[in-house]
Design a protein around this motif. Structure first.
Motif, PDB file in Angstrom:
ATOM      1  N   MET A  79      -1.646  -0.586   9.535  1.00  0.00           N
ATOM      2  CA  MET A  79      -0.393  -1.035  10.099  1.00  0.00           C
ATOM      3  C   MET A  79       0.497  -1.549   8.979  1.00  0.00           C
ATOM      4  SD  MET A  79       0.299  -3.938  12.872  1.00  0.00           S
ATOM      5  CE  MET A  79       1.998  -3.993  13.328  1.00  0.00           C
ATOM      6  N   LEU A  80       1.787  -1.240   9.072  1.00  0.00           N
ATOM      7  CA  LEU A  80       2.766  -1.806   8.145  1.00  0.00           C
ATOM      8  C   LEU A  80       3.086  -3.220   8.614  1.00  0.00           C
ATOM      9  CD1 LEU A  80       5.229   1.209   7.770  1.00  0.00           C
ATOM     10  CD2 LEU A  80       3.332   0.579   6.297  1.00  0.00           C
ATOM     11  N   LEU A  81       2.924  -4.181   7.721  1.00  0.00           N
ATOM     12  CA  LEU A  81       3.143  -5.586   8.085  1.00  0.00           C
ATOM     13  C   LEU A  81       4.052  -6.224   7.052  1.00  0.00           C
ATOM     14  CD1 LEU A  81       2.508  -8.072   9.820  1.00  0.00           C
ATOM     15  CD2 LEU A  81       0.431  -8.386   8.454  1.00  0.00           C
ATOM     16  N   SER A 119       5.381 -11.327   1.692  1.00  0.00           N
ATOM     17  CA  SER A 119       3.955 -11.013   1.625  1.00  0.00           C
ATOM     18  C   SER A 119       3.078 -12.217   1.932  1.00  0.00           C
ATOM     19  CB  SER A 119       3.597 -10.415   0.266  1.00  0.00           C
ATOM     20  OG  SER A 119       3.785 -11.354  -0.770  1.00  0.00           O
ATOM     21  N   TRP A 120       3.566 -13.411   1.652  1.00  0.00           N
ATOM     22  CA  TRP A 120       2.779 -14.609   1.971  1.00  0.00           C
ATOM     23  C   TRP A 120       2.637 -14.791   3.474  1.00  0.00           C
ATOM     24  CZ3 TRP A 120       5.120 -18.716   4.516  1.00  0.00           C
ATOM     25  CH2 TRP A 120       6.519 -18.667   4.594  1.00  0.00           C
ATOM     26  N   ILE A 121       3.667 -14.377   4.227  1.00  0.00           N
ATOM     27  CA  ILE A 121       3.580 -14.437   5.691  1.00  0.00           C
ATOM     28  C   ILE A 121       2.607 -13.362   6.171  1.00  0.00           C
ATOM     29  CG2 ILE A 121       4.841 -14.239   7.864  1.00  0.00           C
ATOM     30  CD1 ILE A 121       7.378 -15.068   6.265  1.00  0.00           C
ATOM     31  N   ALA A 122       2.734 -12.157   5.599  1.00  0.00           N
ATOM     32  CA  ALA A 122       1.817 -11.070   5.959  1.00  0.00           C
ATOM     33  C   ALA A 122       0.377 -11.469   5.664  1.00  0.00           C
ATOM     34  CB  ALA A 122       2.197  -9.802   5.196  1.00  0.00           C
ATOM     35  N   ALA A 123       0.143 -12.163   4.550  1.00  0.00           N
ATOM     36  CA  ALA A 123      -1.215 -12.603   4.192  1.00  0.00           C
ATOM     37  C   ALA A 123      -1.754 -13.589   5.236  1.00  0.00           C
ATOM     38  CB  ALA A 123      -1.215 -13.230   2.805  1.00  0.00           C
ATOM     39  N   ALA A 124      -0.917 -14.501   5.670  1.00  0.00           N
ATOM     40  CA  ALA A 124      -1.349 -15.480   6.673  1.00  0.00           C
ATOM     41  C   ALA A 124      -1.680 -14.794   8.000  1.00  0.00           C
ATOM     42  CB  ALA A 124      -0.266 -16.541   6.876  1.00  0.00           C
ATOM     43  N   ILE A 125      -0.868 -13.829   8.381  1.00  0.00           N
ATOM     44  CA  ILE A 125      -1.118 -13.112   9.642  1.00  0.00           C
ATOM     45  C   ILE A 125      -2.388 -12.280   9.538  1.00  0.00           C
ATOM     46  CG2 ILE A 125      -0.233 -11.298  11.164  1.00  0.00           C
ATOM     47  CD1 ILE A 125       2.603 -12.450  10.424  1.00  0.00           C
ATOM     48  N   ALA A 126      -2.533 -11.555   8.438  1.00  0.00           N
ATOM     49  CA  ALA A 126      -3.736 -10.733   8.242  1.00  0.00           C
ATOM     50  C   ALA A 126      -4.986 -11.610   8.291  1.00  0.00           C
ATOM     51  CB  ALA A 126      -3.649  -9.977   6.921  1.00  0.00           C
ATOM     52  N   ARG A 127      -4.936 -12.750   7.638  1.00  0.00           N
ATOM     53  CA  ARG A 127      -6.071 -13.687   7.650  1.00  0.00           C
ATOM     54  C   ARG A 127      -6.347 -14.157   9.083  1.00  0.00           C
ATOM     55  NH1 ARG A 127      -4.285 -16.083   3.457  1.00  0.00           N
ATOM     56  NH2 ARG A 127      -3.015 -17.589   4.582  1.00  0.00           N
ATOM     57  N   ASP A 128      -5.279 -14.460   9.812  1.00  0.00           N
ATOM     58  CA  ASP A 128      -5.413 -14.972  11.177  1.00  0.00           C
ATOM     59  C   ASP A 128      -6.030 -13.946  12.123  1.00  0.00           C
ATOM     60  OD1 ASP A 128      -5.040 -17.185  12.924  1.00  0.00           O
ATOM     61  OD2 ASP A 128      -3.241 -16.248  13.753  1.00  0.00           O
ATOM     62  N   LEU A 167       3.473  -7.156  16.572  1.00  0.00           N
ATOM     63  CA  LEU A 167       2.589  -6.004  16.761  1.00  0.00           C
ATOM     64  C   LEU A 167       1.214  -6.245  16.165  1.00  0.00           C
ATOM     65  CD1 LEU A 167       4.955  -2.960  16.175  1.00  0.00           C
ATOM     66  CD2 LEU A 167       3.834  -3.643  18.301  1.00  0.00           C
ATOM     67  N   ALA A 168       1.147  -6.882  15.013  1.00  0.00           N
ATOM     68  CA  ALA A 168      -0.146  -7.161  14.385  1.00  0.00           C
ATOM     69  C   ALA A 168      -0.995  -8.054  15.287  1.00  0.00           C
ATOM     70  CB  ALA A 168       0.053  -7.809  13.019  1.00  0.00           C
ATOM     71  N   TYR A 169      -0.392  -9.081  15.868  1.00  0.00           N
ATOM     72  CA  TYR A 169      -1.147  -9.961  16.754  1.00  0.00           C
ATOM     73  C   TYR A 169      -1.583  -9.236  18.022  1.00  0.00           C
ATOM     74  CZ  TYR A 169      -0.619 -14.244  14.095  1.00  0.00           C
ATOM     75  OH  TYR A 169      -0.718 -15.206  13.129  1.00  0.00           O
ATOM     76  N   LEU A 170      -0.757  -8.336  18.519  1.00  0.00           N
ATOM     77  CA  LEU A 170      -1.118  -7.597  19.729  1.00  0.00           C
ATOM     78  C   LEU A 170      -2.180  -6.538  19.461  1.00  0.00           C
ATOM     79  CD1 LEU A 170       2.422  -7.091  21.318  1.00  0.00           C
ATOM     80  CD2 LEU A 170       0.604  -8.610  22.134  1.00  0.00           C
ATOM     81  N   GLY A 177      11.967  -1.843  15.267  1.00  0.00           N
ATOM     82  CA  GLY A 177      12.495  -1.853  16.610  1.00  0.00           C
ATOM     83  C   GLY A 177      12.658  -3.217  17.246  1.00  0.00           C
ATOM     84  N   PRO A 178      11.591  -4.029  17.348  1.00  0.00           N
ATOM     85  CA  PRO A 178      11.755  -5.301  18.065  1.00  0.00           C
ATOM     86  C   PRO A 178      12.805  -6.226  17.474  1.00  0.00           C
ATOM     87  CG  PRO A 178       9.451  -4.753  17.897  1.00  0.00           C
ATOM     88  CD  PRO A 178      10.198  -3.746  17.060  1.00  0.00           C
ATOM     89  N   ASP A 179      12.969  -6.255  16.155  1.00  0.00           N
ATOM     90  CA  ASP A 179      13.993  -7.143  15.611  1.00  0.00           C
ATOM     91  C   ASP A 179      15.378  -6.661  15.999  1.00  0.00           C
ATOM     92  OD1 ASP A 179      13.414  -5.015  13.791  1.00  0.00           O
ATOM     93  OD2 ASP A 179      14.664  -5.997  12.303  1.00  0.00           O
ATOM     94  N   GLU A 180      15.564  -5.339  16.072  1.00  0.00           N
ATOM     95  CA  GLU A 180      16.853  -4.824  16.522  1.00  0.00           C
ATOM     96  C   GLU A 180      17.059  -5.135  18.004  1.00  0.00           C
ATOM     97  OE1 GLU A 180      14.728  -3.147  14.610  1.00  0.00           O
ATOM     98  OE2 GLU A 180      15.926  -2.829  12.808  1.00  0.00           O
ATOM     99  N   PHE A 181      15.986  -5.059  18.786  1.00  0.00           N
ATOM    100  CA  PHE A 181      16.052  -5.399  20.202  1.00  0.00           C
ATOM    101  C   PHE A 181      16.493  -6.847  20.381  1.00  0.00           C
ATOM    102  CE2 PHE A 181      13.905  -7.055  24.024  1.00  0.00           C
ATOM    103  CZ  PHE A 181      14.555  -6.282  24.979  1.00  0.00           C
ATOM    104  N   LEU A 182      16.069  -7.690  19.465  1.00  0.00           N
ATOM    105  CA  LEU A 182      16.429  -9.101  19.521  1.00  0.00           C
ATOM    106  C   LEU A 182      17.693  -9.399  18.716  1.00  0.00           C
ATOM    107  CD1 LEU A 182      12.851 -10.546  19.129  1.00  0.00           C
ATOM    108  CD2 LEU A 182      14.228 -10.479  21.214  1.00  0.00           C
ATOM    109  N   MET A 183      18.509  -8.393  18.503  1.00  0.00           N
ATOM    110  CA  MET A 183      19.817  -8.467  17.857  1.00  0.00           C
ATOM    111  C   MET A 183      19.756  -8.442  16.338  1.00  0.00           C
ATOM    112  SD  MET A 183      22.026 -10.958  20.380  1.00  0.00           S
ATOM    113  CE  MET A 183      21.794 -12.362  19.382  1.00  0.00           C
ATOM    114  N   GLY A 184      18.626  -8.210  15.732  1.00  0.00           N
ATOM    115  CA  GLY A 184      18.562  -8.096  14.276  1.00  0.00           C
ATOM    116  C   GLY A 184      18.529  -9.444  13.585  1.00  0.00           C
ATOM    117  N   TYR A 185      18.046  -9.432  12.352  1.00  0.00           N
ATOM    118  CA  TYR A 185      17.844 -10.676  11.617  1.00  0.00           C
ATOM    119  C   TYR A 185      19.149 -11.414  11.317  1.00  0.00           C
ATOM    120  CZ  TYR A 185      13.006  -9.308  10.967  1.00  0.00           C
ATOM    121  OH  TYR A 185      11.714  -8.968  11.178  1.00  0.00           O
TER     122      TYR A 185
END
Length: 154
Positions: free
Chosen positions: A1-3, A35-44, A12-15, A102-110
């Protein structure tokens, strides 16, 4: 998965709880590094995190391949990063990958989220002056009249 570490791929990673996640970062670009956020999620979620760090040599190596693969001149800043991530995925023998587009665009983008959460001054102070018209449309006072009229050509 791209994270990436952003809202879309993180949800998506959590789901999905994939066994392997891939993220891209660039040396010297700390302000853009998630990448530090991605690392925390991957670890979680108990996933292996593969961190890809492309450089200029990688760009010159894959440029012609990217142009041929796209088949016509299109793209954005993410094309190179995605290409490098997909190469790392293919090198591991992974045949199917999910991205979070997709989801970030659904939520109006960053940027739109930043306008609402932090206010137009924060966005404009960050150098995103081109979002001034959008800020006016998104942040008009509730209940106030908002004119859809276009300015008359002058």
């Amino acid at each position: 998965m791209l994270l990436s570490g952003g809202l879309d791929s993180s949800v998506l990673a959590y789901l999905m709880r994939p066994p392997v996640c891939v993220t891209v970062r660039y040396r010297g670009q700390d302000r853009l590094d998630e990448s530090w956020i991605a690392a925390a999620i991957a670890r979680d979620i108990g996933a292996e995190l593969v961190v890809v760090e492309p450089d200029t040599a990688d760009f010159t190596t894959v440029l012609l391949h990217m142009i041929n693969a796209l088949d016509y001149p299109r793209g954005n800043a993410a094309v190179f990063s995605e290409c490098m991530a997909y190469r790392a995925i293919a090198a591991r023998g992974i045949k199917v990958v999910v991205g979070g587009l997709g989801p970030d665009e659904f939520l109006m983008g960053y940027v739109r989220q930043a306008l609402v959460l932090f206010g137009p001054e924060a966005v404009l102070d960050a150098g995103l002056e081109s979002y001034r018209p959008l800020a006016g449309k998104l942040l008009h006072t509730a209940g106030s009249r908002w004119s859809r009229r276009r300015p008359s050509p002058g």
